[in-house]
Design a protein around this motif. Structure first.
Motif, PDB file in Angstrom:
ATOM      1  N   ASN A  93      88.548 -72.225  90.478  1.00 49.68           N
ATOM      2  CA  ASN A  93      87.470 -73.063  90.450  1.00 49.68           C
ATOM      3  C   ASN A  93      86.241 -71.831  90.940  1.00 49.68           C
ATOM      4  OD1 ASN A  93      87.629 -72.389  93.189  1.00 49.68           O
ATOM      5  ND2 ASN A  93      88.611 -74.142  93.776  1.00 49.68           N
ATOM      6  N   ARG A  94      86.063 -70.882  90.188  1.00 51.01           N
ATOM      7  CA  ARG A  94      85.135 -69.897  90.895  1.00 51.01           C
ATOM      8  C   ARG A  94      84.227 -69.645  89.584  1.00 51.01           C
ATOM      9  NH1 ARG A  94      86.871 -64.873  91.897  1.00 51.01           N
ATOM     10  NH2 ARG A  94      89.006 -65.335  90.595  1.00 51.01           N
ATOM     11  N   PRO A 109      87.978 -72.990  84.931  1.00 50.10           N
ATOM     12  CA  PRO A 109      88.236 -74.295  84.329  1.00 50.10           C
ATOM     13  C   PRO A 109      88.014 -75.198  85.375  1.00 50.10           C
ATOM     14  CG  PRO A 109      90.364 -73.464  83.841  1.00 50.10           C
ATOM     15  CD  PRO A 109      89.365 -72.211  84.245  1.00 50.10           C
ATOM     16  N   GLY A 110      88.352 -75.159  86.653  1.00 48.60           N
ATOM     17  CA  GLY A 110      88.309 -75.960  87.805  1.00 48.60           C
ATOM     18  C   GLY A 110      86.974 -75.776  88.496  1.00 48.60           C
ATOM     19  N   LEU A 111      86.174 -74.981  88.029  1.00 49.24           N
ATOM     20  CA  LEU A 111      84.646 -75.176  88.700  1.00 49.24           C
ATOM     21  C   LEU A 111      83.954 -76.467  88.618  1.00 49.24           C
ATOM     22  CD1 LEU A 111      82.531 -73.421  90.088  1.00 49.24           C
ATOM     23  CD2 LEU A 111      81.805 -72.808  87.869  1.00 49.24           C
ATOM     24  N   LEU A 139      84.065 -77.917  84.898  1.00 46.85           N
ATOM     25  CA  LEU A 139      83.664 -77.225  83.338  1.00 46.85           C
ATOM     26  C   LEU A 139      84.854 -77.437  82.576  1.00 46.85           C
ATOM     27  CD1 LEU A 139      81.058 -75.987  82.707  1.00 46.85           C
ATOM     28  CD2 LEU A 139      81.292 -76.235  85.063  1.00 46.85           C
ATOM     29  N   GLY A 140      85.924 -77.292  82.943  1.00 43.53           N
ATOM     30  CA  GLY A 140      87.230 -77.432  82.144  1.00 43.53           C
ATOM     31  C   GLY A 140      87.218 -78.823  81.464  1.00 43.53           C
ATOM     32  N   LEU A 267      95.062 -76.581  73.284  1.00 47.62           N
ATOM     33  CA  LEU A 267      95.273 -75.280  73.992  1.00 47.62           C
ATOM     34  C   LEU A 267      95.067 -75.334  75.285  1.00 47.62           C
ATOM     35  CD1 LEU A 267      92.236 -74.716  74.305  1.00 47.62           C
ATOM     36  CD2 LEU A 267      92.285 -73.295  72.233  1.00 47.62           C
ATOM     37  N   THR A 268      95.291 -74.355  76.393  1.00 51.10           N
ATOM     38  CA  THR A 268      95.041 -74.487  77.814  1.00 51.10           C
ATOM     39  C   THR A 268      93.987 -73.295  78.272  1.00 51.10           C
ATOM     40  OG1 THR A 268      97.169 -75.147  78.310  1.00 51.10           O
ATOM     41  CG2 THR A 268      95.919 -74.314  80.329  1.00 51.10           C
ATOM     42  N   ILE A 269      92.875 -73.945  78.623  1.00 47.04           N
ATOM     43  CA  ILE A 269      91.560 -72.915  78.832  1.00 47.04           C
ATOM     44  C   ILE A 269      91.824 -72.223  80.166  1.00 47.04           C
ATOM     45  CG2 ILE A 269      89.270 -72.829  79.262  1.00 47.04           C
ATOM     46  CD1 ILE A 269      88.888 -75.034  77.485  1.00 47.04           C
ATOM     47  N   LEU A 270      91.849 -70.764  80.080  1.00 48.74           N
ATOM     48  CA  LEU A 270      91.918 -69.863  81.290  1.00 48.74           C
ATOM     49  C   LEU A 270      90.452 -69.585  81.941  1.00 48.74           C
ATOM     50  CD1 LEU A 270      94.487 -67.442  80.281  1.00 48.74           C
ATOM     51  CD2 LEU A 270      94.662 -69.270  81.945  1.00 48.74           C
ATOM     52  N   GLU A 271      89.480 -69.344  80.920  1.00 51.78           N
ATOM     53  CA  GLU A 271      88.218 -69.189  81.417  1.00 51.78           C
ATOM     54  C   GLU A 271      87.011 -69.330  80.013  1.00 51.78           C
ATOM     55  OE1 GLU A 271      87.125 -64.667  81.474  1.00 51.78           O
ATOM     56  OE2 GLU A 271      88.568 -65.060  82.802  1.00 51.78           O
TER      57      GLU A 271
END
Length: 626
Positions: A93-94, A109-111, A139-140, A267-271
């Protein structure tokens, strides 16, 4: 598919974060802010990107469905599924990097949206899209939904602000998506593995469906229904978009923009690398009061001609709920009389003098055209925040209504060109009246998107009939007006069944081809956007829903009983905010869903509704959650 205990054991061997498969944890993640409930297979809370890679790899080996999840504030059920949930909010979340000069940020993505804006505020910057759930939406999730918000008139949608995405495909391979030249795309199509397959199919889809995309996509840019195939051609985008295009010429192909709004199905977002914009130096708000909602809608075009930053409408139902709310009622001194609707009109300027000048232009127009019986002007930043907080509280106020009848989200995200609102909304009301219900009205007059919710009891057969009929007729109405059924909240379980009626069978075929290219085995959040179940499947409440009533020391009769009090938790996640208030200090400390007020309500409801055994009411696991 692997047995659950095999899957859990495999994950525990390779994931450093939390792996949770107990029934209580699964039930905590079985709902969001929608009318749906689906118990997941298990939950992974990754500490870092390597945990995500490990979880995706295990899911691939054991052929398990995956569901990347943010704050769980989704209104149409796209964050609940029979899948392995990956919750990014506790650790990933950063803000990773900010380039103030070039105006971009790299984020996990957890930001949470407000936390990004808090971070960049000293630099005079902000992230443009601003949902009403900004204090807990991630944001994710915004990338997954292609979120908009109150200032989309100025900033557009999230798709206009994504520069680059680093993500994992369903086979675990890592990709970086951004803009591509024609030569770069051609080179990518010669690549190996799943990534090469994706690029080859994307190129083929662009060639096959180009004419249909130009013909069938709504002309109005405020649209998130289906996949962003229009981005393959760079057409159908917001005029003067920050990402280019919309000015008579197409913008470049961007794979990042293509996958925005895909709701975790690709897909799965990492950043992500996202665009930032300059924060306005000065703002002013004029709240116009109306005796009639129709008058408000008819005045919206005149207001838009004055060049506002935002134009938001709120109806009497929400205002009355606010008066009955302890927090909001103390902050409503600026409301004059008993309006049927208010319109919040905001302007920006380089200084207060400029905003005052713009307010004067609006007041001159109001005097000339004779709309609104009163107006309240706010130049003070604190007073403006109070006004906007009421607008942002609208969703929670609605969903917290007492009783079994609730304002349900399933046709709440329609959008037409703003000039059609005054004709479109009365037709909407007629459909509600035909099916013996009323609605709540609020949203973005600036862009033609009103969040209209019918008040329905899903616990009786009549409620089911109303949902089915209203969804069918509103879809037909939207198509008639050339609009969209989803404009910022996504499709999910509520609207995916109706996408083909909006786009036609040929484009629906294109959507399925894109899904298969990214996800050949249909394991990424299946059942959303394409191949969806019916709108009435997997409801949280239904005709079979029953609860038992425990004997309590406190009196809950005013809420309709203890079970009814628990059901007043609407799932919007207001308790997950971290920068303001003290609603849930335990969540602020741990960022763990089970330590949120929503998590506790879900656990109680699980016991009272029979999803967990009644003996668990005094059990150790519920005690841990409470």
């Amino acid at each position: 598919m692997a047995r659950v205990n095999d899957l859990e054991n495999a994950l525990r061997r390779v994931v450093r974060g939390s792996v949770r498969f107990d029934q209580a944890s699964r039930l905590l993640y079985s709902t969001d802010a929608s009318m749906y409930q689906v118990e997941p297979i298990g939950v992974v809370i990754p500490r870092h990107a390597d945990d995500v890679r490990a979880a995706v790899q295990v899911a691939r080996e054991q052929q398990v469905a995956l569901l990347p999840r943010g704050g769980g504030t989704s209104l149409t059920g796209q964050t609940v599924n029979r899948a392995l949930v990956v919750d990014f909010t506790q650790h990933m979340n950063r803000v990773l990097k900010v380039n103030a000069e070039e105006q971009w940020a790299r984020v996990q993505p957890g930001l949470v949206q407000d936390e990004l804006n808090h971070h960049v505020r000293p630099m005079g910057l902000l992230f443009g899209p601003d949902t009403s759930t900004s204090n807990r939406a991630t944001l994710g999730g915004m990338l997954g939904n292609n979120s908009g918000g109150s200032h989309s008139l100025a900033y557009g949608l999230t798709v206009d602000h994504v520069i680059e995405i680093r993500a994992l495909l369903v086979d675990g391979s890592e990709v970086v998506f951004g803009e591509l030249t024609a030569a770069e795309l051609q080179a990518k199509t010669r690549g190996a593995g799943l990534e090469g397959q994706v690029y080859r199919e994307v190129a083929a889809i662009r060639e096959t469906y180009a004419d249909e995309i130009r013909a069938r996509y709504p002309k109005h840019w405020r649209r998130v229904a289906g996949y962003n195939l229009n981005e393959l051609l760079g057409v159908g985008v917001r005029p003067h978009s920050y990402a280019g295009g919309g000015n008579g010429s197409p913008r470049p192909l961007s794979m990042a923009r293509l996958v925005v709004g895909s709701e975790g199905t690709l897909l799965t977002i990492l950043e992500a690398k996202v665009r930032l914009v300059k924060r306005p130096p000065a703002t002013a708000v004029n709240v116009i009061h109306y005796h009639d909602m129709q008058e408000a809608l008819e005045s919206s075009q005149a207001i838009l001609e004055t060049g506002p930053y935002a134009v938001e409408v709120t109806d009497k139902l929400i205002l009355d709920l606010a008066r009955d709310n302890i927090e909001q009622s103390r902050r409503m001194g600026w409301i004059q009389g008993d309006p049927a609707a208010i319109m919040i009109v905001e302007y920006t300027g380089e200084n207060e003098a400029e905003t005052r000048s713009k307010i004067q232009v609006l007041e001159g127009r109001r005097a000339r055209d004779g709309f609104g019986y009163a107006a309240h002007v706010a130049y003070d930043a604190g007073e403006q925040r109070t006004i906007w907080n009421l607008r942002k509280a609208g969703l929670g106020l609605l969903l917290g209504m007492k009783g079994d009848k609730k304002p349900i989200a399933f046709v709440e995200d329609t959008c037409v060109e703003p000039r059609h609102l005054a004709q479109f909304v009365p037709r909407f009301k007629e459909i509600f009246a035909k099916h013996d219900t009323v609605g709540a009205y609020y949203g973005h007059c600036s862009v033609g998107c009103l969040h209209i919710r019918p008040v329905i009891d899903l616990k009786v057969p009549r409620g089911m009939e109303q949902v089915r009929a209203i969804a069918d007729e509103i879809t037909a109405l939207v198509v008639e007006f050339g609009g969209t059924i989803s404009s910022e909240h996504g499709d999910g379980r509520a609207r995916s069944p109706f996408i083909e009626r909006m786009y036609g069978p040929k484009l629906m075929e294109g959507f399925r081809r894109l899904k298969r290219a990214f996800d050949p085995d249909n394991r990424m959040n299946p059942g959303n956007i394409v191949d969806s179940p019916g709108i009435l499947e997997n409801l949280r409440y239904g005709v079979e829903y029953k609860t038992w009533e425990p004997v309590t020391m406190l009196d809950f009769s005013n809420e309709g009983g203890f079970a009814a009090a628990v059901e007043m938790c609407n799932g919007v996640g207001q308790c997950r905010k971290s920068l303001e208030g003290t609603m849930c200090p335990s969540y602020m400390a741990t960022r763990d869903e089970e330590h949120s007020t929503r998590g506790r309500a879900n656990a109680l409801r699980a016991v009272l509704s029979g999803r967990m055994a009644p003996r668990e009411f005094t059990g150790e696991r519920l005690h841990e959650v409470m």
